[in-house]
Design an enzyme around this catalytic site. Structure first.
Site, PDB file in Angstrom:
ATOM      1  N   SER A   6      -2.174   2.506   5.136  1.00 29.56           N
ATOM      2  CA  SER A   6      -1.882   2.806   3.735  1.00 29.56           C
ATOM      3  C   SER A   6      -3.145   3.312   3.064  1.00 29.56           C
ATOM      4  CB  SER A   6      -1.397   1.545   3.012  1.00 29.56           C
ATOM      5  OG  SER A   6      -1.547   1.728   1.613  1.00 29.56           O
ATOM      6  N   HIS A  31       0.838   6.127   5.458  1.00 31.55           N
ATOM      7  CA  HIS A  31       1.691   5.523   4.425  1.00 31.55           C
ATOM      8  C   HIS A  31       1.099   5.829   3.054  1.00 31.55           C
ATOM      9  CE1 HIS A  31       4.503   2.253   3.145  1.00 31.55           C
ATOM     10  NE2 HIS A  31       3.561   1.949   2.263  1.00 31.55           N
ATOM     11  N   ASP A  33       1.450   5.256  -0.902  1.00 33.08           N
ATOM     12  CA  ASP A  33       2.043   4.355  -1.901  1.00 33.08           C
ATOM     13  C   ASP A  33       2.075   5.021  -3.266  1.00 33.08           C
ATOM     14  OD1 ASP A  33       2.680   1.870  -0.540  1.00 33.08           O
ATOM     15  OD2 ASP A  33       0.532   1.740  -0.130  1.00 33.08           O
ATOM     16  N   MET A  35       3.177   4.797  -7.085  1.00 33.46           N
ATOM     17  CA  MET A  35       3.532   3.808  -8.123  1.00 33.46           C
ATOM     18  C   MET A  35       3.464   4.468  -9.494  1.00 33.46           C
ATOM     19  SD  MET A  35       1.372   0.522  -6.806  1.00 33.46           S
ATOM     20  CE  MET A  35       1.161   0.157  -5.051  1.00 33.46           C
ATOM     21  N   HIS A  64       6.154   5.929   0.269  1.00 36.38           N
ATOM     22  CA  HIS A  64       6.761   4.686  -0.247  1.00 36.38           C
ATOM     23  C   HIS A  64       6.856   4.814  -1.762  1.00 36.38           C
ATOM     24  CE1 HIS A  64       6.347  -0.010  -0.596  1.00 36.38           C
ATOM     25  NE2 HIS A  64       7.498   0.433  -1.051  1.00 36.38           N
ATOM     26  N   MET A  66       7.530   3.543  -5.142  1.00 39.35           N
ATOM     27  CA  MET A  66       7.681   2.372  -6.014  1.00 39.35           C
ATOM     28  C   MET A  66       7.744   2.910  -7.443  1.00 39.35           C
ATOM     29  SD  MET A  66       5.008  -0.014  -3.965  1.00 39.35           S
ATOM     30  CE  MET A  66       4.236   1.419  -3.221  1.00 39.35           C
ATOM     31  N   MET A 135       9.161  -6.040   2.504  1.00 41.59           N
ATOM     32  CA  MET A 135       7.901  -6.236   1.783  1.00 41.59           C
ATOM     33  C   MET A 135       7.405  -7.654   2.063  1.00 41.59           C
ATOM     34  SD  MET A 135       7.182  -3.383   0.283  1.00 41.59           S
ATOM     35  CE  MET A 135       5.692  -4.001  -0.516  1.00 41.59           C
ATOM     36  N   ASP A 173       5.115  -4.477   5.150  1.00 40.27           N
ATOM     37  CA  ASP A 173       4.125  -3.888   4.244  1.00 40.27           C
ATOM     38  C   ASP A 173       3.516  -4.976   3.361  1.00 40.27           C
ATOM     39  OD1 ASP A 173       2.636  -2.260   2.617  1.00 40.27           O
ATOM     40  OD2 ASP A 173       4.330  -1.146   1.767  1.00 40.27           O
ATOM     41  N   GLY A 175      -0.466  -7.350   3.384  1.00 42.84           N
ATOM     42  CA  GLY A 175      -1.176  -8.472   4.002  1.00 42.84           C
ATOM     43  C   GLY A 175      -1.198  -8.447   5.520  1.00 42.84           C
TER      44      GLY A 175
HETATM   45  C1  DX5 Z   1       1.877  -2.712  -1.910  1.00 45.27           C
HETATM   46  C2  DX5 Z   1       1.860  -1.443  -1.083  1.00 45.27           C
HETATM   47  C3  DX5 Z   1       1.208  -1.619   0.245  1.00 45.27           C
HETATM   48  C4  DX5 Z   1      -0.247  -1.959   0.185  1.00 45.27           C
HETATM   49  C5  DX5 Z   1      -0.658  -2.651   1.443  1.00 45.27           C
HETATM   50  O1  DX5 Z   1       2.614  -2.479  -3.058  1.00 45.27           O
HETATM   51  O2  DX5 Z   1       3.178  -1.008  -0.862  1.00 45.27           O
HETATM   52  O3  DX5 Z   1       1.427  -0.495   1.064  1.00 45.27           O
HETATM   53  O4  DX5 Z   1      -1.059  -0.862  -0.017  1.00 45.27           O
HETATM   54  O5  DX5 Z   1      -1.981  -2.997   1.303  1.00 45.27           O
HETATM   55  P1  DX5 Z   1      -2.672  -4.189   2.100  1.00 45.27           P
HETATM   56  O6  DX5 Z   1      -2.620  -3.837   3.538  1.00 45.27           O
HETATM   57  O7  DX5 Z   1      -4.035  -4.204   1.534  1.00 45.27           O
HETATM   58  O8  DX5 Z   1      -1.868  -5.441   1.798  1.00 45.27           O
HETATM   59 ZN    ZN Z   2       3.585   0.513   0.701  1.00 46.50          ZN
END
Ligand code: DX5
Ligand code: ZN
Length: 218
Positions: A6, A31, A33, A35, A64, A66, A135, A173, A175
């Site tokens: 990501s 990936h 993200d 938002m 992704h 969001m 998630m 996705d 942690g």
């Molecule tokens: C969270 C995102 C993830 C995030 C993962 O909303 O969708 O893709 O970037 O990041 P890490 O690997 O740091 O948890």
């Molecule tokens: Zn993501």
């Protein structure tokens, strides 16, 4: 298993270079993200980033979304070079329509479910999906802790897919690190998004990708 770095955790001043490093080290897809500060309490990036990345990597670009109204932005991302989309079950009153639109654009479709959303909401749409994104943190931010109570849900999603006899990936996705990747694999996931544990590692992107791949295969 497949690894999806990501870029949320990348150094944006060196984005192309870091993505190229991840590709060389064995990552399978990138990936992205997206938002909007409305669906989640954070703002990140849009289609111009995908367009730039398309020039520097051959890896599939997984987007992704969001965001509150994913349908409004699909064409823009496809034009920029997105290969697949993860859209959320939450907040979408017309999810079936969104899924069909992505498919009609010739792109792969995944549906994401937040930690509080049960696997059962996927039952009717599962045969239409290429991927289910479970998630393992609440969406909105990188660098959060893996929510261990998601493990039974991951197992349930895998069972539903097997029962339906379909070809569908299960992606996690949030942690993901060398410890949680093994837990996720054992629960039946086969694609892992990783931000912090790839781009936030002091030893560099190459070593971080190799560490995750090694943990998964040990
Ligand atoms: C969270 C995102 C993830 C995030 C993962 O909303 O969708 O893709 O970037 O990041 P890490 O690997 O740091 O948890
Ligand atoms: Zn993501």
């Amino acid at each position: 298993m497949k690894l999806a770095p990501s870029i949320l955790a990348a150094d944006f001043a060196r984005l192309g270079e870091q993505v190229a490093q991840a590709e060389r080290a064995g990552a399978n897809r990138i990936h992205v993200d997206v938002m909007d500060g409305h669906f989640v309490p954070n703002i990140t990036m849009g289609a111009p980033i995908v367009k730039s990345l398309r020039q520097v990597t051959r890896l599939p670009l997984e987007t992704h979304l969001m965001i509150s109204d994913p349908d409004f932005f699909l064409d823009e991302f496809v034009e920029a070079g997105s290969d697949s989309f993860n859209v959320h079950w939450e907040g979408n009153n017309n999810l079936h329509r969104t899924i069909q639109r992505v498919k009609s654009l010739g792109k792969k479709i995944g549906v994401a479910i937040n930690p509080a959303t049960p696997a059962s909401v996927l039952e009717e749409i599962l045969p239409d999906l290429d991927l289910v994104l479970v998630m393992t943190v609440n969406p909105g931010f990188g660098h959060q802790h893996f929510i261990h109570s998601m493990l039974p849900k991951i197992r349930r999603v895998r069972q539903m897919i097997e029962k339906a006899g379909i070809d569908c990936e299960v992606e996690l996705d949030g942690g993901i690190d060398p410890v949680t990747i093994r837990l996720g694999l054992a629960a039946g996931a086969d694609v892992f998004v990783a931000g912090t544990s790839i781009f936030g590692e002091a030893g560099g992107v190459d070593a971080a990708v190799k560490k995750l791949l090694a943990a998964a295969s040990s």
